[in-house]
Design a protein around this motif. Structure first.
Motif, PDB file in Angstrom:
ATOM      1  N   GLY A   1      33.037  -8.465 -29.557  1.00  0.00           N
ATOM      2  CA  GLY A   1      33.343  -7.070 -29.276  1.00  0.00           C
ATOM      3  C   GLY A   1      32.530  -6.089 -30.107  1.00  0.00           C
ATOM      4  N   GLN A   2      33.032  -4.879 -30.178  1.00  0.00           N
ATOM      5  CA  GLN A   2      32.380  -3.786 -30.894  1.00  0.00           C
ATOM      6  C   GLN A   2      33.171  -3.497 -32.166  1.00  0.00           C
ATOM      7  N   ASN A   3      32.487  -3.293 -33.291  1.00  0.00           N
ATOM      8  CA  ASN A   3      33.206  -3.037 -34.543  1.00  0.00           C
ATOM      9  C   ASN A   3      33.445  -1.545 -34.762  1.00  0.00           C
ATOM     10  N   GLU A   4      34.080  -1.217 -35.869  1.00  0.00           N
ATOM     11  CA  GLU A   4      34.458   0.183 -36.138  1.00  0.00           C
ATOM     12  C   GLU A   4      33.247   1.082 -36.365  1.00  0.00           C
ATOM     13  N   ARG A   5      32.086   0.486 -36.601  1.00  0.00           N
ATOM     14  CA  ARG A   5      30.864   1.279 -36.774  1.00  0.00           C
ATOM     15  C   ARG A   5      30.139   1.501 -35.452  1.00  0.00           C
ATOM     16  N   GLY A   6      30.726   1.016 -34.365  1.00  0.00           N
ATOM     17  CA  GLY A   6      30.096   1.160 -33.064  1.00  0.00           C
ATOM     18  C   GLY A   6      29.022   0.132 -32.794  1.00  0.00           C
ATOM     19  N   GLU A   7      28.924  -0.888 -33.647  1.00  0.00           N
ATOM     20  CA  GLU A   7      27.918  -1.935 -33.486  1.00  0.00           C
ATOM     21  C   GLU A   7      28.483  -3.081 -32.636  1.00  0.00           C
ATOM     22  N   TRP A   8      27.591  -3.785 -31.983  1.00  0.00           N
ATOM     23  CA  TRP A   8      27.922  -5.044 -31.328  1.00  0.00           C
ATOM     24  C   TRP A   8      27.346  -6.152 -32.219  1.00  0.00           C
ATOM     25  N   PRO A   9      28.160  -6.702 -33.131  1.00  0.00           N
ATOM     26  CA  PRO A   9      27.625  -7.656 -34.114  1.00  0.00           C
ATOM     27  C   PRO A   9      26.822  -8.797 -33.502  1.00  0.00           C
ATOM     28  N   ALA A  10      27.268  -9.300 -32.348  1.00  0.00           N
ATOM     29  CA  ALA A  10      26.601 -10.462 -31.749  1.00  0.00           C
ATOM     30  C   ALA A  10      25.149 -10.183 -31.390  1.00  0.00           C
ATOM     31  N   ASP A  11      24.779  -8.915 -31.243  1.00  0.00           N
ATOM     32  CA  ASP A  11      23.389  -8.589 -30.911  1.00  0.00           C
ATOM     33  C   ASP A  11      22.433  -8.983 -32.031  1.00  0.00           C
ATOM     34  N   ASN A  12      22.960  -9.145 -33.245  1.00  0.00           N
ATOM     35  CA  ASN A  12      22.110  -9.489 -34.387  1.00  0.00           C
ATOM     36  C   ASN A  12      22.242 -10.946 -34.814  1.00  0.00           C
ATOM     37  N   PHE A  13      22.946 -11.754 -34.017  1.00  0.00           N
ATOM     38  CA  PHE A  13      23.072 -13.174 -34.350  1.00  0.00           C
ATOM     39  C   PHE A  13      21.789 -13.909 -33.977  1.00  0.00           C
ATOM     40  N   LEU A  14      21.401 -14.847 -34.820  1.00  0.00           N
ATOM     41  CA  LEU A  14      20.333 -15.785 -34.506  1.00  0.00           C
ATOM     42  C   LEU A  14      20.966 -17.127 -34.152  1.00  0.00           C
ATOM     43  N   ILE A  15      20.316 -17.899 -33.299  1.00  0.00           N
ATOM     44  CA  ILE A  15      20.856 -19.173 -32.828  1.00  0.00           C
ATOM     45  C   ILE A  15      20.134 -20.293 -33.565  1.00  0.00           C
ATOM     46  N   ARG A  16      20.850 -21.022 -34.387  1.00  0.00           N
ATOM     47  CA  ARG A  16      20.202 -22.045 -35.208  1.00  0.00           C
ATOM     48  C   ARG A  16      19.684 -23.208 -34.379  1.00  0.00           C
ATOM     49  N   GLY A  17      20.314 -23.444 -33.223  1.00  0.00           N
ATOM     50  CA  GLY A  17      19.984 -24.618 -32.439  1.00  0.00           C
ATOM     51  C   GLY A  17      19.422 -24.299 -31.071  1.00  0.00           C
ATOM     52  N   THR A  18      19.796 -25.122 -30.114  1.00  0.00           N
ATOM     53  CA  THR A  18      19.172 -25.095 -28.795  1.00  0.00           C
ATOM     54  C   THR A  18      19.516 -23.855 -27.979  1.00  0.00           C
ATOM     55  N   ARG A  19      18.588 -23.426 -27.165  1.00  0.00           N
ATOM     56  CA  ARG A  19      18.819 -22.296 -26.253  1.00  0.00           C
ATOM     57  C   ARG A  19      19.583 -22.728 -25.000  1.00  0.00           C
ATOM     58  N   PHE A  20      19.806 -24.029 -24.833  1.00  0.00           N
ATOM     59  CA  PHE A  20      20.395 -24.535 -23.590  1.00  0.00           C
ATOM     60  C   PHE A  20      21.924 -24.579 -23.609  1.00  0.00           C
ATOM     61  N   ASN A  21      22.535 -24.280 -24.754  1.00  0.00           N
ATOM     62  CA  ASN A  21      24.001 -24.288 -24.812  1.00  0.00           C
ATOM     63  C   ASN A  21      24.555 -22.938 -24.377  1.00  0.00           C
ATOM     64  N   GLN A  22      24.658 -22.771 -23.076  1.00  0.00           N
ATOM     65  CA  GLN A  22      25.100 -21.509 -22.484  1.00  0.00           C
ATOM     66  C   GLN A  22      26.604 -21.492 -22.184  1.00  0.00           C
ATOM     67  N   GLY A  23      27.272 -22.616 -22.349  1.00  0.00           N
ATOM     68  CA  GLY A  23      28.707 -22.671 -22.104  1.00  0.00           C
ATOM     69  C   GLY A  23      29.092 -22.619 -20.641  1.00  0.00           C
ATOM     70  N   VAL A  24      28.171 -22.961 -19.756  1.00  0.00           N
ATOM     71  CA  VAL A  24      28.424 -22.852 -18.319  1.00  0.00           C
ATOM     72  C   VAL A  24      29.615 -23.713 -17.906  1.00  0.00           C
ATOM     73  N   LEU A  25      29.610 -24.976 -18.303  1.00  0.00           N
ATOM     74  CA  LEU A  25      30.699 -25.866 -17.893  1.00  0.00           C
ATOM     75  C   LEU A  25      31.989 -25.579 -18.652  1.00  0.00           C
ATOM     76  N   LEU A  26      31.882 -25.127 -19.875  1.00  0.00           N
ATOM     77  CA  LEU A  26      33.078 -24.744 -20.616  1.00  0.00           C
ATOM     78  C   LEU A  26      33.789 -23.596 -19.900  1.00  0.00           C
ATOM     79  N   LYS A  27      33.038 -22.585 -19.522  1.00  0.00           N
ATOM     80  CA  LYS A  27      33.617 -21.438 -18.805  1.00  0.00           C
ATOM     81  C   LYS A  27      34.182 -21.891 -17.461  1.00  0.00           C
ATOM     82  N   TYR A  28      33.442 -22.764 -16.767  1.00  0.00           N
ATOM     83  CA  TYR A  28      33.884 -23.231 -15.456  1.00  0.00           C
ATOM     84  C   TYR A  28      35.207 -23.998 -15.577  1.00  0.00           C
ATOM     85  N   MET A  29      35.295 -24.876 -16.557  1.00  0.00           N
ATOM     86  CA  MET A  29      36.495 -25.704 -16.692  1.00  0.00           C
ATOM     87  C   MET A  29      37.717 -24.870 -17.087  1.00  0.00           C
ATOM     88  N   ILE A  30      37.529 -23.896 -17.945  1.00  0.00           N
ATOM     89  CA  ILE A  30      38.655 -23.034 -18.328  1.00  0.00           C
ATOM     90  C   ILE A  30      39.132 -22.250 -17.110  1.00  0.00           C
TER      91      ILE A  30
END
Length: 476
Positions: free
Chosen positions: A196-225
């Protein structure tokens, strides 16, 4: 028709495929990535946290079940299923001989990691060598492997698995299936939604770096839920480390981690400290720092040390910013000079230096300052000074599918008879929050092996009524 379909290509998926094949099942493994990038996040791992009651080859002394459990309990704050956690812990004590039979080799820990020589078994050649060994063994045993084959959906008949459909539209049937295709850490939109958005109006996730693979998109996790599978875990929780802000967006791996935090201070964009840098041994606390930095302005911080710390930690791939004075260091990293110098001087004045020992919970601490530094507190007073910029580096997410000891996917509390899950897709059963080094591989190995065994048994019970022609087409 194929007996067991495994979706994923990391440690958990490979363990499942190997166990199912050893049990006599025909196995098809679908990996979303090209062959060159196979292995998911497992290619970036180094070690496996192992319970042992006495010295064992590369492991020294003993690391009994109760100590392992207490370590896990502490980092998760109690957000863990004790029954499943203890299952993982016990499984970690007897999996290495099986791993060796499939080509995995172990080595004593490197000099920069001696503090985990008692608890963690290190892979010779790291995680890339491990997944390559497993793939070679799988091919030798006759496991069919297809790369560049991301799966988009799962066809169910109630709680029973029927088939998957790939992103290319191909339908693949099997008698049973193991889902082991990772979390959603590479899915920026889902991360934004979770944080979500924090109290400063930032979207913290926009500044996250991904340590591992770009292929873990959660497609099947979202589908199964969405399909009604029982889920567990907070989508904003995960294995998140403070890594070098100059790291690449994906696949930076371990070499981008900043390991000097406990040897100095960490300041945010406002040149203020915000947490105890010496709370506990680094392997037990390194994974909290990504989340801590994510909560700071701009999701950026700097790990600051002086010359006394050099040589006491595993050096990262990028050199730190260097200066001969604190004022100069502040200018070089773009922080307010007066505030930065005051922060460091206040910290220095609060240090009560006893007998410094970075291999023990020593008596070097601060007094009269908040936040305190509990151990390894020494003044930052010896030039040159160094600063490493850090951002949150997310490894994997903890939202997953709920399981019991059989690794079966559950629908309204009812276990599927032929659909199983392993690895990151269910790690939240054991990891509600926090992390301790090597436990992700312990979870993936334990539940990958369980899922593969259970899937082979389910396939043996599932007598298909389809014609041989249809079965052949489904398998190919």
């Amino acid at each position: 028709m194929i007996d067991v379909l495994v979706v994923g290509g990391g440690n958990a998926a490979l363990c499942a495929a190997l166990m199912a094949r050893e049990a006599g099942a025909s196995v098809l493994l679908l990996e979303a990535s090209p062959k060159a990038w196979r292995g998911g996040n497992s290619q970036h791992t180094r070690n496996l946290r192992c319970m042992h009651d006495a010295p064992q080859d590369v492991l020294v002394e003993a690391y009994p079940e109760e100590e392992y459990w207490q370590d896990l309990l502490k980092v998760t704050g109690g957000l863990t299923d004790e029954h499943l956690a203890r299952l993982v812990i016990r499984a970690s004590s007897n999996c290495r001989d099986w791993m060796r039979r499939h080509g995995v080799r172990f080595q004593p820990p490197l000099s920069g990691a001696l503090h985990v020589a008692r608890t963690n078994a290190f892979f010779m050649g790291g995680g890339k060598a491990l997944v390559n060994a497993y793939f070679r063994s799988a091919e030798r045993l006759g496991v069919q492997i297809r790369y560049d084959t991301p799966v988009a959906s799962v066809e169910l008949d109630g709680d029973r698995f029927v088939a998957v459909r790939t992103e290319a539209g191909e339908r693949i049937e099997a008698k049973s299936c193991v889902l082991a295709s990772g979390g959603f850490e590479s899915n920026r939109e889902w991360l934004r939604e979770a944080w979500g958005q924090n109290e400063r109006g930032e979207w913290p996730a926009d500044n996250f770096l991904i340590r591992g693979t770009r292929f873990n998109q959660g497609v099947l996790l979202k589908y199964m839920i969405a399909a009604g599978a029982d889920s567990i875990g907070d989508p904003s929780q995960g294995h998140m480390v403070a890594i070098d802000a100059r790291a690449p967006l994906y696949d930076g791996g371990i070499c981008t981690r900043i390991d000097c935090v406990s040897l100095g201070v960490v300041v945010n964009r406002e040149a203020q400290r915000f947490y105890d840098e010496g709370e506990d041994f680094w392997p037990k606390r390194y994974a909290i720092w990504g989340r801590l930095v994510a909560q700071q302005p701009g999701q950026i911080a700097w790990s600051v040390i002086d010359q006394k710390a050099v040589g006491r930690f595993m050096p990262p791939v990028f050199p730190g910013t260097q200066a001969n004075t604190l004022d100069e260091l502040a200018r070089n990293i773009g922080l307010d000079e007066a505030t930065f110098v005051r922060t460091v001087q206040d910290y220095n004045a609060a240090c009560r230096v006893g007998r410094f020992d970075h291999t023990a919970l020593d008596d070097c601490h601060t007094e009269g300052i908040a936040p305190a530094k509990t151990h390894w507190a020494r003044p930052i007073d010896t030039a040159p000074f160094y600063a490493y910029p850090v951002r949150p580096g997310i490894t994997f997410t903890y939202l997953g599918l709920k399981v019991d000891e059989t690794a079966a996917v559950r629908f309204g509390g009812r276990a599927s008879p032929n659909l199983f899950v392993a690895g990151e897709m269910m790690a939240g059963n054991v990891l509600g929050k926090g992390y301790t080094a090597g436990v992700g591989m312990s979870i993936g190995t334990a539940f990958g092996r369980i899922a593969g065994t259970q899937a082979a048994r389910a396939a043996a019970k599932n007598h298909s009524k389809k014609s041989p022609e249809t079965a052949l087409a489904a398998a190919h």
